[in-house]
Each structure stands twice: as structure tokens, then as C-alpha cells.
Write a protein that holds these residues in place. Structure first.
Motif, PDB file in Angstrom:
ATOM      1  N   GLY A   1       0.700  -1.394   0.027  1.00 14.48           N
ATOM      2  CA  GLY A   1       0.039   0.033   0.004  1.00 14.48           C
ATOM      3  C   GLY A   1       0.889   1.236  -0.119  1.00 14.48           C
ATOM      4  O   GLY A   1       1.943   1.396  -0.635  1.00 14.48           O
ATOM      5  N   CYS A   2       0.159   2.210   0.595  1.00 17.42           N
ATOM      6  CA  CYS A   2       0.828   3.576   0.527  1.00 17.42           C
ATOM      7  C   CYS A   2       1.894   4.150   1.666  1.00 17.42           C
ATOM      8  O   CYS A   2       2.198   3.196   2.375  1.00 17.42           O
ATOM      9  CB  CYS A   2      -0.495   4.582   0.580  1.00 17.42           C
ATOM     10  SG  CYS A   2      -1.281   4.590   2.289  1.00 17.42           S
TER      11      CYS A   2
ATOM     12  N   THR B   1      -1.146  -4.458   5.657  1.00 16.48           N
ATOM     13  CA  THR B   1      -2.063  -4.849   4.350  1.00 16.48           C
ATOM     14  C   THR B   1      -2.481  -3.501   3.922  1.00 16.48           C
ATOM     15  O   THR B   1      -2.869  -2.468   4.641  1.00 16.48           O
ATOM     16  CB  THR B   1      -3.117  -5.634   4.619  1.00 16.48           C
ATOM     17  OG1 THR B   1      -3.952  -5.290   5.780  1.00 16.48           O
ATOM     18  CG2 THR B   1      -2.765  -7.062   5.231  1.00 16.48           C
ATOM     19  N   CYS B   2      -2.986  -3.700   2.636  1.00 10.86           N
ATOM     20  CA  CYS B   2      -3.737  -2.664   1.956  1.00 10.86           C
ATOM     21  C   CYS B   2      -5.238  -3.242   1.348  1.00 10.86           C
ATOM     22  O   CYS B   2      -5.183  -4.360   0.928  1.00 10.86           O
ATOM     23  CB  CYS B   2      -2.725  -2.232   0.753  1.00 10.86           C
ATOM     24  SG  CYS B   2      -3.837  -0.965  -0.366  1.00 10.86           S
ATOM     25  N   SER B   3      -6.154  -2.427   1.336  1.00 17.10           N
ATOM     26  CA  SER B   3      -7.387  -3.052   1.048  1.00 17.10           C
ATOM     27  C   SER B   3      -7.823  -1.963  -0.041  1.00 17.10           C
ATOM     28  O   SER B   3      -9.304  -2.274  -0.499  1.00 17.10           O
ATOM     29  CB  SER B   3      -8.234  -3.240   2.065  1.00 17.10           C
ATOM     30  OG  SER B   3      -8.502  -2.097   2.936  1.00 17.10           O
ATOM     31  N   VAL B   4      -7.369  -1.155  -0.760  1.00 17.34           N
ATOM     32  CA  VAL B   4      -7.958  -0.416  -1.590  1.00 17.34           C
ATOM     33  C   VAL B   4      -8.352  -1.007  -2.998  1.00 17.34           C
ATOM     34  O   VAL B   4      -9.342  -0.696  -3.513  1.00 17.34           O
ATOM     35  CB  VAL B   4      -6.745   1.084  -1.965  1.00 17.34           C
ATOM     36  CG1 VAL B   4      -5.675   0.526  -2.802  1.00 17.34           C
ATOM     37  CG2 VAL B   4      -7.557   2.308  -2.149  1.00 17.34           C
TER      38      VAL B   4
ATOM     39  N   CYS C   1      -4.979  -2.082   6.848  1.00 15.51           N
ATOM     40  CA  CYS C   1      -6.113  -1.663   6.367  1.00 15.51           C
ATOM     41  C   CYS C   1      -6.965  -3.021   6.202  1.00 15.51           C
ATOM     42  O   CYS C   1      -8.284  -3.084   6.325  1.00 15.51           O
ATOM     43  CB  CYS C   1      -6.143  -0.869   5.009  1.00 15.51           C
ATOM     44  SG  CYS C   1      -5.747   0.934   5.137  1.00 15.51           S
TER      45      CYS C   1
ATOM     46  N   ARG D   1      -9.612   3.464   8.358  1.00 17.14           N
ATOM     47  CA  ARG D   1      -8.973   4.255   9.061  1.00 17.14           C
ATOM     48  C   ARG D   1      -9.588   5.304   9.849  1.00 17.14           C
ATOM     49  O   ARG D   1      -9.166   6.269  10.568  1.00 17.14           O
ATOM     50  CB  ARG D   1      -7.898   5.100   8.174  1.00 17.14           C
ATOM     51  CG  ARG D   1      -6.728   3.990   7.652  1.00 17.14           C
ATOM     52  CD  ARG D   1      -5.714   5.111   6.736  1.00 17.14           C
ATOM     53  NE  ARG D   1      -4.782   3.976   6.482  1.00 17.14           N
ATOM     54  CZ  ARG D   1      -3.648   3.661   6.946  1.00 17.14           C
ATOM     55  NH1 ARG D   1      -3.370   4.389   8.283  1.00 17.14           N
ATOM     56  NH2 ARG D   1      -2.737   3.101   6.453  1.00 17.14           N
TER      57      ARG D   1
ATOM     58  N   GLN E   1      -4.347  11.467   4.570  1.00 20.13           N
ATOM     59  CA  GLN E   1      -5.186  10.836   3.609  1.00 20.13           C
ATOM     60  C   GLN E   1      -5.753  12.064   2.753  1.00 20.13           C
ATOM     61  O   GLN E   1      -5.833  12.122   1.681  1.00 20.13           O
ATOM     62  CB  GLN E   1      -6.396  10.322   4.041  1.00 20.13           C
ATOM     63  CG  GLN E   1      -6.740   8.957   3.508  1.00 20.13           C
ATOM     64  CD  GLN E   1      -5.567   7.878   3.805  1.00 20.13           C
ATOM     65  OE1 GLN E   1      -5.281   7.770   5.011  1.00 20.13           O
ATOM     66  NE2 GLN E   1      -5.076   7.435   2.719  1.00 20.13           N
TER      67      GLN E   1
ATOM     68  N   VAL F   1     -11.108   3.335   2.154  1.00 19.19           N
ATOM     69  CA  VAL F   1     -10.294   3.987   3.405  1.00 19.19           C
ATOM     70  C   VAL F   1     -11.103   4.591   4.580  1.00 19.19           C
ATOM     71  O   VAL F   1     -10.820   4.216   5.839  1.00 19.19           O
ATOM     72  CB  VAL F   1      -9.166   4.919   2.870  1.00 19.19           C
ATOM     73  CG1 VAL F   1      -8.540   5.559   3.855  1.00 19.19           C
ATOM     74  CG2 VAL F   1      -8.463   4.048   2.005  1.00 19.19           C
TER      75      VAL F   1
ATOM     76  N   ASN G   1       1.080   3.450   5.231  1.00 22.93           N
ATOM     77  CA  ASN G   1       1.336   2.289   5.683  1.00 22.93           C
ATOM     78  C   ASN G   1       2.883   1.969   5.918  1.00 22.93           C
ATOM     79  O   ASN G   1       3.007   1.469   6.907  1.00 22.93           O
ATOM     80  CB  ASN G   1       1.030   1.197   4.721  1.00 22.93           C
ATOM     81  CG  ASN G   1      -0.152   0.719   4.922  1.00 22.93           C
ATOM     82  OD1 ASN G   1      -1.067   1.014   5.849  1.00 22.93           O
ATOM     83  ND2 ASN G   1      -0.510  -0.685   4.400  1.00 22.93           N
TER      84      ASN G   1
HETATM   85 FE1  SF4 Z   1      -3.266   3.128   2.176  1.00 28.99          FE
HETATM   86 FE2  SF4 Z   1      -5.538   3.300   1.286  1.00 28.99          FE
HETATM   87 FE3  SF4 Z   1      -3.994   1.070   1.109  1.00 28.99          FE
HETATM   88 FE4  SF4 Z   1      -5.134   1.664   3.463  1.00 28.99          FE
HETATM   89  S1  SF4 Z   1      -6.116   0.929   1.672  1.00 28.99           S
HETATM   90  S2  SF4 Z   1      -3.035   1.157   2.870  1.00 28.99           S
HETATM   91  S3  SF4 Z   1      -4.799   3.939   3.214  1.00 28.99           S
HETATM   92  S4  SF4 Z   1      -3.598   2.950   0.170  1.00 28.99           S
END
Ligand code: SF4
Ligand code: 5AD
Length: 439
Positions: free
Chosen positions: A15-16, A52-55, A85, A167, A198, A163, A19
Motif C-alpha cells: 500500500g501507501c 496490508t492494503c485494501s484499496v 487496512c 482508518r 489521507q 479507506v 502504511n
Molecule cells: Fe493506504 Fe488506502 Fe491501502 Fe490503506 S487502503 S494502505 S490507506 S492505500
């Protein structure tokens, strides 16, 4: 004195930048209680963390096969933690689907890592948890640059985005804490800071319990406060929202010499109709006007963006509107994605989902045209001189750094350039990076 044998930590961060910073936070917290050393070898780790990322859906589906592999190769007694996430939005479902997981720690709860570590099958995913005044321990991947959170959570309700559910609501971090963190990082060798949130330009709307009387009113005021920190030379931020780029902010961006001339302006779609369905709050016209203003005030600035193609209901005409914006702005960098329906989001319920093949074809067209533009944009860098902050040794006697406008630049050189800011003349260009020599 008895020797302390450090524990070994294997940490995977998806992720971003948020993270990446959360991973640093977790490492710092773990080291308050014990001594940890990072390892790239799974089988020697005492603790395995997946941040983890869930975007988008793909990394989420990969998570469970990955847990299976980690479980198979883990050393006897080693623990596995799923953080970030996906941990937030799946919660205890992670452990139900993968009982080998020892604990689940949400993106807004990273300060609780030591707590969950000692509680079998602990799940901490509270998205109302207020970490905004929490002073984390000190750990950074590199001493030369500091990532510093200025807000947590997100108050927007973009209809495609998970998100806000992972978050939670947006809270601004009191400026004294931000200034203290940056000052500490500068004392430890950082000349550059990346402010994280964000929606960084939403700063100042709501503070947590520990806020003072004299908090900055908005992001522009915070930038002013931060730029007064002695020894700090470069300020970057990620990501602003196009809707909140008012004139005062653009003026500060243009005139404050410490602010790097690189700005991310996430477009998502160029079609006003789709922007409305996404609840982005601006039109194609507003977006183009703000980018034109940036180009007018700071002609040397680089503008990067995010684009989603195949959002529900996107017609060929809507997609063409996105292509129009691409032609008008000529982004210096573009991150583009096929729309991915996410649980808990409004758009996942829309009945007008675009066929995958159509979205795929649009994505290819968009990227192909962007690559042509990039070839021109990057080709024009030949012979230019950039001020580069060198921060990473590479193999083969090379060293890399970032120009003020964010471009990645390589030169031949060694340690003595690390941490230096030097003028570099560009001698070779490619789409992703520049080569040059120190002048
Ligand atoms: Fe970052 Fe969005 Fe992924 Fe969460 S869902 S890790 S805020 S990119
Ligand atoms: N599908 C595809 N891309 C998405 N993004 C966010 N949510 C989705 C989704 N459901 C993209 C946006 C955002 C970037 C971080 O990820 O472009 O700016």
C-alpha cells in the motif's frame, strides 16, 4: 553483562506511504519492550508482520495464500500478525479464515502492537480509536528523510473508497507533536520531511483531546509553522485533495522556498458526471482551473495524479473526458487503476458496473497516451540542472536522489554524496528516471 540476543522481525508493507510510516511506528513500539532486528529471511523470524492494503481487491485475495506460505515456513514459536487496512475491515474474519494468524491489528491501532502481541488471537480494529496525540517511539527506514503524519483517518465519502472504513474519521495531530517529531528527525540527520495524511489539506478541522489553544487553522498555516524549523530544508506532502487547493495554499506552495515543487492532484475521473457519482466535489472545469493556476504560479512544478477507469456507469464519452484532462494537464506522473468494487462502499452497489474487458482496454489507452506524454516531458529534461538530495546508495558505484520536483536522479558516486544536496546536470533521460553528473 549478559548479551541481549535481538529478536528477528520480518515485515512486509503493502500500500501507501501511510502504511510505510505505520510499519516504522510498529517497529518503534516493538523496540520499546524488546530488541528487534529486521530480517529478510522468513524462516528465521520470531515475528512476522503483514501490513496490508485494501484499496483494491487483488492484494486482499493474495493475503490468504500468503499467510499459508508464511505459516508453512515459519520457525517454531514464531508469531504472525496481520495489520493495516485489510485487518481493519476484515477484523476477526482474518483469524476465522486463517487460524494460524496470532493477532489482527487495524490501521488506526498500530500503537497497540505490544498489547496484542501478548494476547492470543487478539483483534484490535477500533476505527474510533484516537491515536492523534500518541507519541510513538523513534524508528525510521532512513535517517535522511522523515515521514511524519499530520492527520489520521479520512472524512470524505468518495463512493469507490474503502479507506474511511479502515482508518476512520479524520483527526488532525496537534502541531506541537508534529514540530517535535520533525525537529527530532532533523537532529538525527533528516533535511527533508514528507507530511502524510489521507487529505493533508483538510488539516485543522478537528483535533483530538490533546490539542492546544493555538493550533494552526488550516494546512497552509501548518506549512508556515513547519517551514520555520531550523535545519529543515525540504517539505513534501501527500496527498492533498483538489477541492481544498485554495489560492492561499497555492500561493504558499509557490513562494515558500522550503516547499518542494511537486504536487499530487488526484483526478480520479475527467468526467464531471462521473466525478459527481464518485462524490469528489469538483468538476472537470474546476480541476483544470486549479492545475492551470499551479502551472501559472510555478511553471517548474511537477503535477502527478491518480486515475480510476471503468467506474460504474463510465461511458466512452466519460472516458474521453478523462483523456481530455490528460492532454490539457500533461501529468508528470500518473497512477492509474481499473475500478475495483470494494465492500462497504456505495459504488459497489451501483448496478451499472463496466465490463472488465472494456475497463482494461481504456486503461491501456490511457497508459499508452500517458507514456507518449512522459517521453516528451522527460526528454525535455536533457541538459537541465536539478538540485538533488542524495539519499540512497545503489550497486555499481551509483547513488540516487530526488530533485526538488520529485524526479528520481542517478549519478556515479559513493557514500560521500549521501545526505548532500548538489546541482546535477542531466545527461540521459528515460520515462522513470534521469541520469546525470554532479556539477
Ligand atoms: Fe493506504 Fe488506502 Fe491501502 Fe490503506 S487502503 S494502505 S490507506 S492505500
Ligand atoms: N478501485 C480502484 N482504484 C481505487 N483507488 C481507491 N479506491 C479504488 C477502487 N475501489 C485508487 C484511487 C486512489 C488511489 C490510492 O487508489 O485512485 O487515489
Amino acid at each position: 553483562m549478559p548479551e541481549i540476543t535481538p529478536k528477528k522481525l520480518f515485515i512486509e508493507t503493502l500500500g501507501c506511504a501511510m502504511n510505510q510510516r505505520d510499519s516504522e511506528h510498529m517497529i518503534a513500539e516493538l523496540n520499546r519492550e524488546d530488541t528487534y532486528e529486521l530480517t529478510d529471511h522468513l524462516n528465521e523470524a520470531d515475528l512476522i508482520l503483514i501490513n496490508t492494503c485494501s484499496v483494491r481487491e487483488k492484494p486482499v485475495s493474495k493475503l490468504f495464500s500468503e499467510i499459508g506460505i508464511f505459516n508453512k515456513h515459519r520457525k517454531e514459536g514464531a508469531k504472525i500478525g496481520v495489520c493495516g487496512c485489510t485487518a481493519s475491515h476484515l477484523g476477526d474474519e482474518v483469524i476465522r479464515r486463517a487460524p494460524s494468524v496470532d493477532f489482527v491489528l487495524g490501521a488506526r491501532n498500530v500503537s497497540r502492537i505490544n498489547e496484542v502481541l501478548h494476547r492470543p488471537h487478539a483483534v484490535e480494529v477500533d476505527i474510533d480509536y484516537d491515536e492523534s496525540t500518541y507519541a510513538f517511539g523513534e524508528y525510521r527506514n532512513t535517517p535522511l528523510k522523515a515521514m511524519v503524519n499530520i492527520t489520521i483517518g479520512c472524512d470524505k465519502s468518495c463512493t469507490y473508497c474503502i479507506v474511511p472504513h479502515t482508518r476512520g474519521e479524520e483527526i488532525s495531530i496537534p502541531h506541537a507533536l508534529i514540530v517535535r517529531e520533525i525537529t527530532k528527525a532533523v537532529r538525527n540527520g533528516a533535511r527533508e520531511v514528507m507530511l502524510l495524511g489521507q487529505n493533508v489539506n483538510g488539516y485543522g478541522r478537528r483535533f483530538g483531546a490533546g490539542a492546544g489553544e493555538d493550533e494552526p487553522r488550516d494546512f497552509t498555516e501548518l506549512l508556515l509553522v513547519i517551514s520555520r524549523i531550523d535545519g529543515l530544508e525540504r517539505i513534501r506532502f501527500q496527498s492533498p485533495h483538489p477541492l481544498h487547493m485554495d489560492d492561499a495554499f497555492l500561493h504558499e506552495f509557490a513562494t515558500n522556498p522550503k516547499i518542494c515543487k511537486q504536487i499530487h492532484v488526484p483526478l480520479q475521473s475527467g468526467s464531471t458526471r462521473i466525478l459527481r457519482a464518485m462524490k469528489r466535489g469538483y468538476t472537470q472545469e474546476n480541476f483544470l482551473e486549479r492545475c492551470a493556476k499551479i502551472r501559472q504560479l510555478v511553471p517548474e512544478a511537477t503535477i502527478s495524479t491518480d486515475v480510476i477507469v471503468g467506474f460504474p456507469g463510465e461511458s466512452e464519452e466519460d472516458f474521453e473526458a478523462t483523456m481530455e484532462v490528460l492532454e490539457a494537464v500533461r501529468f508528470d506522473q500518473m497512477f492509474s487503476f481499473k475500478y475495483s468494487p470494494r465492500p462497504l462502499t456505495e459504488a459497489a452497489e451501483f448496478t451499472t458496473q463496466v465490463e472488465d474487458a472494456v475497463a482494461g482496454e481504456r486503461l491501456r489507452r490511457l497508459q499508452a497516451r500517458h507514456n507518449e506524454i512522459l517521453d516528451e516531458v522527460m526528454g525535455a529534461q536533457m541538459g537541465r540542472v536539478h538540485r538533488v538530495y542524495f539519499d540512497e546508495l545503489k550497486s555499481g558505484g551509483r547513488i540516487a536522489g530526488r530533485a526538488d520536483d520529485g524526479k528520481l536522479v542517478f549519478v556515479e558516486g559513493s557514500e560521500e554524496l549521501l545526505g548532500q544536496i548538489r546541482d546535477v546536470e542531466i545527461t540521459r533521460t528515460s520515462r522513470a528516471a534521469l541520469d546525470g553528473r554532479v556539477v
